[in-house]
Design a protein around this motif. Structure first.
Motif, short mmCIF file in Angstrom:
data_model
loop_
_atom_site.label_atom_id
_atom_site.label_comp_id
_atom_site.label_asym_id
_atom_site.label_seq_id
_atom_site.Cartn_x
_atom_site.Cartn_y
_atom_site.Cartn_z
N GLU A 128 11.33 -51.19 12.64
CA GLU A 128 11.20 -50.82 11.11
C GLU A 128 9.92 -50.17 10.83
O GLU A 128 10.14 -49.30 9.93
CB GLU A 128 11.36 -52.44 10.36
N ALA A 129 8.94 -50.43 11.08
CA ALA A 129 7.73 -49.73 11.07
C ALA A 129 8.09 -48.13 11.27
O ALA A 129 7.53 -47.18 10.64
CB ALA A 129 6.34 -50.12 11.67
N ILE A 130 8.54 -47.74 12.37
CA ILE A 130 8.72 -46.36 12.92
C ILE A 130 9.85 -45.86 11.75
O ILE A 130 9.45 -44.58 11.34
CB ILE A 130 9.43 -46.27 14.26
N ARG A 131 10.73 -46.51 11.26
CA ARG A 131 11.65 -45.99 10.44
C ARG A 131 11.00 -45.40 8.91
O ARG A 131 11.19 -44.67 8.40
CB ARG A 131 12.92 -46.88 10.36
N LYS A 132 10.23 -46.65 8.79
CA LYS A 132 9.31 -46.34 7.54
C LYS A 132 8.46 -44.87 7.68
O LYS A 132 8.26 -44.27 6.76
CB LYS A 132 8.34 -47.52 7.19
N ALA A 133 7.57 -44.94 8.53
CA ALA A 133 6.99 -43.64 9.03
C ALA A 133 7.68 -42.43 8.96
O ALA A 133 7.25 -41.40 8.38
CB ALA A 133 6.04 -43.91 10.10
N VAL A 134 8.76 -42.55 9.60
CA VAL A 134 9.64 -41.30 9.75
C VAL A 134 10.08 -40.82 8.17
O VAL A 134 10.14 -39.65 7.91
CB VAL A 134 11.02 -41.63 10.68
N ASP A 135 10.51 -41.88 7.30
CA ASP A 135 10.98 -41.24 6.14
C ASP A 135 9.69 -40.85 5.33
O ASP A 135 10.02 -39.92 4.39
CB ASP A 135 11.30 -42.66 5.30
N ILE A 136 8.76 -41.37 5.40
CA ILE A 136 7.70 -40.93 4.62
C ILE A 136 7.29 -39.36 4.92
O ILE A 136 7.20 -38.55 4.30
CB ILE A 136 6.23 -41.64 4.98
N TYR A 137 6.99 -39.00 6.54
CA TYR A 137 6.87 -37.87 6.82
C TYR A 137 7.70 -36.83 6.50
O TYR A 137 7.68 -35.68 6.16
CB TYR A 137 6.66 -37.95 8.39
N GLU A 138 9.22 -37.20 6.66
CA GLU A 138 10.21 -36.44 6.39
C GLU A 138 10.20 -36.07 4.73
O GLU A 138 10.74 -34.91 4.44
CB GLU A 138 11.63 -36.66 6.83
#
Length: 400
Positions: A128-138
């Motif tokens: 879930e943390a990875i998904r959050k980080a991906v959303d922010i970077y994109e």
């Protein structure tokens, strides 16, 4: 991109710097010009470089408002990560997850640290943390950084035995990186090669894995960046041995040892020496095997599962049954042994103990131990230890 470029240009001019001075050796003047004019998006590594040169935090260029003191926390987490204080990272970040976090660069970095800490502490929440980080970077158009974070999920998939999924992920990340990269990030490319090679070998695709590792070494030589080189050399030595090419195996094992000695990498050297001991045991050179086993014990703070395994094999083959039984009984599979080849080597302890039980007349115990080893490796790709386990199983289950 336009806002980021405007802020970089404004600060540069305010400080009286030319584009050439700001670009330095990190990038070309042309690339900096494209970034300043909103025609290119800097990678996270480049953004941090520019921020440092201009005396700002990277978040400044993304228009972030750090009202929760997250920037300071991220600096703490960075220190914790350097010291491998993974449980401490989980402790610090977990309470923040209960509230709503802003979509800022620092939160993305915090999620990265938390995801890696979850992996090392076998704690849920990493994906879930990875998904959050991906959303922010994109959101900020940092697609290369997004690809790098997606890569982190490889470790989660691999550690749960999802080798096919981990391979698919790595190849997807590589495609995305190649399509959206700005410049060349050799370290990340080598990490992708490593993850792909490991995933392929876990699936029993040894030739494909070997090709990937050779491509990685070619890239290292071209770019003069020798990150992960000792691992590629060591893995190639093992790969060629499992494939039956002893000449190539000897060549790469020798190179791996020379590299580890030159860099004084005791951890890698211990792996290499133990691999050599395993080969000596398999080929009947027991005195040489024992010499290396004891040498590895001197390199390690704690005697490993592989130490007890190879010592047990030495005792077994030299007729010291009681000592062999004791050594095999000390083999405890570490949580970090994720690769099926590593697990096969250690699961073989049950097969040896089955044979020792039979010598004691304990045939039901031999059948039980051999069945346990067989069940553990039956879905693994073919390898030397799996062959031994299957042969042992057939000795005590002839009617099946």
């Amino acid at each position: 991109m336009t806002k980021i470029g405007e802020r970089i240009k404004h600060l540069r001019k305010q400080l009286g710097m030319t584009q050439t001075e700001l670009a330095g050796e990190h990038m070309t003047k042309s690339m900096l010009s494209q970034i300043e004019n909103g025609k290119a998006m800097p990678s996270m590594r480049t953004l941090r470089y520019l921020a440092e040169q201009l005396g700002q935090d990277a978040g400044y260029f993304l228009g972030e408002d750090d009202g929760q003191g997250i920037s300071e926390l991220v600096r703490e987490l960075e220190t914790d990560m350097k010291h491998k204080e993974y449980a401490e990272i989980v402790r610090k970040v977990q309470p923040l997850l209960e509230g709503k976090l802003p979509m800022t660069l620092d939160v993305a970095r915090m999620m990265e640290y938390y995801a890696e800490a979850c992996f090392h502490t076998v704690h849920s929440g990493g994906e879930e943390a990875i998904r959050k980080a991906v959303d922010i970077y994109e959101r900020f158009g940092l697609f290369v950084e997004s690809a790098k974070v997606k890569y982190m999920n490889y470790a989660h998939l691999f550690s749960h035995g999802k080798y096919g999924s981990s391979l698919d992920l790595i190849r997807e990340v590589r495609r995305e990186y190649e399509q959206k990269k700005i410049g060349k990030d050799t370290l990340f490319e080598l990490e992708l090669y490593y993850a792909e090679a490991v995933s392929l070998s876990a699936l029993g695709m040894n030739e494909e894995s070997r090709d990937v590792m050779l491509a990685a070494l070619t890239l290292s030589k071209e770019q003069e960046v020798y990150y992960l080189t000792e691992h590629f050399l060591r893995m190639l030595g093992n790969n060629y041995y499992e494939s039956g090419d002893k000449e190539k195996s000897n060549e790469y094992r020798r190179k791996a040892k020379l590299y580890a000695e030159a860099t004084d990498n005791k951890v890698t050297l211990a792996y290499i020496e133990m691999s050599e001991a395993r080969i000596h045991n398999r080929e009947g050179r027991y005195a040489q095997a024992l010499e290396l086993i004891e040498k590895v014990a001197g390199l390690q703070q704690k005697k490993s599962a592989n130490y007890w395994m190879e010592l047990g094999i030495y005792y077994y083959n030299t007729g010291h049954d009681e000592e062999a039984w004791d050594a095999f009984g000390r083999v405890v599979i570490p949580e970090t042994a994720y690769h099926p080849l590593d697990r096969s080597n250690l699961y073989a302890a049950d097969a040896y103990m089955a044979r020792l039980s039979a010598k004691r007349g304990l045939l039901s115990e031999a059948a039980k131990l051999s069945a346990r080893a067989y069940e553990r490796v039956r879905n693994f790709p073919l390898n030397y230890s799996k062959n031994f386990i299957e042969e042992t199983y057939r000795l005590f289950h002839k009617s099946e």
